[in-house]
Design a protein around this motif. Structure first.
Motif, short mmCIF file in Angstrom:
data_model
loop_
_atom_site.label_atom_id
_atom_site.label_comp_id
_atom_site.label_asym_id
_atom_site.label_seq_id
_atom_site.Cartn_x
_atom_site.Cartn_y
_atom_site.Cartn_z
N TYR A 42 7.02 -1.46 1.46
CA TYR A 42 5.70 -1.60 0.99
C TYR A 42 5.61 -2.92 0.30
O TYR A 42 4.37 -3.38 0.18
CB TYR A 42 5.35 -0.32 -0.04
CG TYR A 42 6.05 -0.49 -1.24
CD1 TYR A 42 5.60 -1.06 -2.37
CD2 TYR A 42 7.37 0.09 -1.34
CE1 TYR A 42 6.19 -1.22 -3.58
CE2 TYR A 42 8.00 0.13 -2.50
CZ TYR A 42 7.48 -0.76 -3.59
OH TYR A 42 8.29 -0.70 -4.81
N LEU A 43 6.49 -3.51 -0.41
CA LEU A 43 6.24 -4.57 -1.19
C LEU A 43 5.89 -5.89 -0.07
O LEU A 43 4.87 -6.46 -0.71
CB LEU A 43 7.36 -5.05 -2.04
CG LEU A 43 7.34 -6.11 -3.19
CD1 LEU A 43 6.09 -5.58 -4.08
CD2 LEU A 43 8.54 -6.31 -3.96
N GLN A 44 6.59 -6.15 0.66
CA GLN A 44 6.35 -7.16 1.45
C GLN A 44 5.67 -6.88 2.54
O GLN A 44 4.74 -7.92 3.56
CB GLN A 44 7.84 -7.68 2.25
CG GLN A 44 8.61 -8.15 1.36
CD GLN A 44 9.70 -6.91 0.77
OE1 GLN A 44 9.27 -5.83 1.21
NE2 GLN A 44 10.54 -7.32 -0.29
N HIS A 45 5.35 -5.65 3.35
CA HIS A 45 4.65 -5.53 4.51
C HIS A 45 3.46 -4.32 4.28
O HIS A 45 3.98 -3.21 3.84
CB HIS A 45 5.59 -5.01 5.52
CG HIS A 45 6.53 -5.95 5.96
ND1 HIS A 45 6.06 -7.17 6.55
CD2 HIS A 45 7.67 -6.10 5.59
CE1 HIS A 45 7.17 -7.93 6.77
NE2 HIS A 45 8.29 -7.13 6.49
N LYS A 46 2.20 -4.69 4.29
CA LYS A 46 1.08 -3.62 4.05
C LYS A 46 0.25 -3.49 5.47
O LYS A 46 -0.47 -2.78 5.33
CB LYS A 46 0.32 -4.10 2.97
CG LYS A 46 1.08 -3.87 1.56
CD LYS A 46 0.28 -4.50 0.54
CE LYS A 46 0.90 -4.26 -0.92
NZ LYS A 46 2.16 -4.78 -1.00
N GLY A 90 -2.59 14.03 6.96
CA GLY A 90 -3.88 14.06 6.81
C GLY A 90 -4.53 12.87 6.15
O GLY A 90 -5.41 12.87 5.66
N GLU A 91 -3.54 11.84 6.41
CA GLU A 91 -4.18 10.36 5.62
C GLU A 91 -3.63 9.63 6.84
O GLU A 91 -2.64 9.66 7.79
CB GLU A 91 -3.43 10.17 4.65
CG GLU A 91 -3.61 11.07 3.58
CD GLU A 91 -2.58 10.79 2.10
OE1 GLU A 91 -3.30 10.68 0.99
OE2 GLU A 91 -1.58 10.46 2.18
N ILE A 111 0.32 3.50 3.04
CA ILE A 111 0.63 2.42 2.49
C ILE A 111 0.23 2.10 0.98
O ILE A 111 0.81 1.60 0.29
CB ILE A 111 0.52 1.34 3.66
CG1 ILE A 111 1.31 1.56 4.78
CG2 ILE A 111 1.07 0.00 2.91
CD1 ILE A 111 0.90 0.64 6.07
N ASN A 112 -1.00 2.08 0.84
CA ASN A 112 -1.86 1.61 -0.18
C ASN A 112 -1.62 2.68 -1.25
O ASN A 112 -1.32 2.46 -2.58
CB ASN A 112 -3.15 2.06 -0.14
CG ASN A 112 -4.05 0.76 0.81
OD1 ASN A 112 -3.08 -0.41 0.87
ND2 ASN A 112 -5.07 0.89 1.48
N LEU A 134 -8.78 -0.94 -5.77
CA LEU A 134 -7.82 -0.01 -5.05
C LEU A 134 -7.20 0.69 -5.84
O LEU A 134 -7.19 2.15 -5.65
CB LEU A 134 -6.68 -0.90 -4.29
CG LEU A 134 -6.10 -0.25 -3.25
CD1 LEU A 134 -6.66 0.64 -2.29
CD2 LEU A 134 -4.84 -0.98 -2.73
N PHE A 135 -6.87 0.53 -7.04
CA PHE A 135 -6.03 1.18 -7.88
C PHE A 135 -6.94 2.43 -8.34
O PHE A 135 -6.54 3.62 -8.52
CB PHE A 135 -5.53 0.64 -9.35
CG PHE A 135 -4.68 1.28 -9.95
CD1 PHE A 135 -3.34 1.15 -10.16
CD2 PHE A 135 -5.31 2.38 -11.10
CE1 PHE A 135 -2.67 1.74 -11.02
CE2 PHE A 135 -4.54 2.77 -12.12
CZ PHE A 135 -3.08 2.50 -12.16
N LYS A 136 -8.13 2.04 -8.85
CA LYS A 136 -9.17 3.03 -9.24
C LYS A 136 -9.55 4.05 -8.23
O LYS A 136 -9.73 4.99 -8.27
CB LYS A 136 -10.46 2.38 -9.98
CG LYS A 136 -11.54 3.56 -10.44
CD LYS A 136 -12.71 2.80 -11.29
CE LYS A 136 -13.33 3.90 -11.94
NZ LYS A 136 -14.52 3.17 -12.63
#
Length: 280
Positions: free
Chosen positions: A185-189, A214-215, A221-222, A258-260
């Motif tokens: 996840y760190l290098q590839h999103k 369901g996602e 990834i996010n 994105l965090f919120k």
């Protein structure tokens, strides 16, 4: 359960077991989020507990089993004063030796909580007590420990209707996708990277993941990335911008939005809540 994580590292054995009734009173809840480098099973025989597993808050009650896979971000949120049962920790290598790939997919594609018949729960309690006796012997026989753990896992499989269901191709693709995201996840999103690793099209990957959890793949990834950021936000020496860049978000403002969206609070608000929990 970070105290147990430390104990696991110190004892240097591939399998560990803890009596919940004896240890829960020494754990301050909620525990900080952490990403354990091992798998664990929580078996509750009395009382209840609440555990965060990735972004989900799950309740564990009497005669229920919680599985947490290595790579999940987790935190113990609540535990009742009368809670009893066992927590078994084991490395990924051990799990791969004891279960087939199909069994692993069934186990971690099922709902996080598995309800057991009372007689199966009692059977497991007796087995876990034997495992505890062997593990805490001055010279434990790891062959016996592995055999007991394998017997316990097989009992869980045979006692659960859900785990006896056949798995489909979508569940298998989703399981492998999630494993890859935890690693990369760190290098590839981008979805393209994971589709390539799995030798499927982006559309097919999207369909499989959406059908199973369901996602969408992008949402997952996010989510994994933002969960990791929560761990980094516990390090108060790092600024929010530094954490955004560390997670390969070129724009700290985008990271904040994105965090919120995923957590419901801003990174600053999350950090304030974390500091308040520490001071209590």
């Amino acid at each position: 359960m970070s105290e147990m994580s430390t104990d696991f590292a110190i004892l240097r054995t591939p399998v560990q077991i803890h009596d919940i009734g004896k240890t829960s009173g020494f754990i301050k809840v909620p525990t900080p989020l952490h990403r354990p480098e091992f798998n664990f099973i929580v078996h509750i025989t009395r009382g209840s507990a609440k555990q965060q597993v990735d972004a989900n808050l799950v309740s564990i009650k009497q005669d229920e089993i919680l599985f947490v896979k290595q790579g999940n971000v987790t935190s113990l949120k609540e535990v009742s004063p009368d809670a009893a049962g066992h927590m078994i920790l084991f490395e990924d290598q051990t799990l791969n030796q004891l279960l087939s790939k199909q069994e692993l997919i069934k186990l971690f594609s099922a709902n996080t909580i598995i309800h057991l018949p009372e007689e199966s729960s009692e059977w497991l309690t007796s087995l876990f007590e034997l495992l505890s006796i062997e593990l805490y012997d001055p010279n434990p026989n790891l062959g016996i420990c592995y055999s007991l753990l394998q017997a316990g896992l097989q009992k869980i499989f045979t006692s659960s209707k859900e785990l006896n269901k056949s798995i489909n191709r979508s569940a298998e693709i989703t399981f492998n996708f999630k494993e890859l995201v935890y690693k990369h996840y760190l290098q590839h999103k981008s979805i393209l990277f994971y589709a390539g690793e799995l030798s499927v099209s982006e559309n097919y990957l999207h369909r499989c993941v959406k059908e199973t959890i369901g996602e969408s793949p992008k949402e997952w990834i996010n989510k994994v990335s933002i969960l990791q950021s929560q761990l980094l936000l516990q390090d108060l020496t790092k600024s929010i911008s530094e954490i955004a860049f560390e997670l390969n978000y070129g724009d700290p403002s985008y990271f904040g939005r994105l965090f919120k969206k995923i957590t419901g609070v801003t990174p600053s608000e999350y950090r304030i809540t974390f500091m308040q929990d520490l001071s209590e």
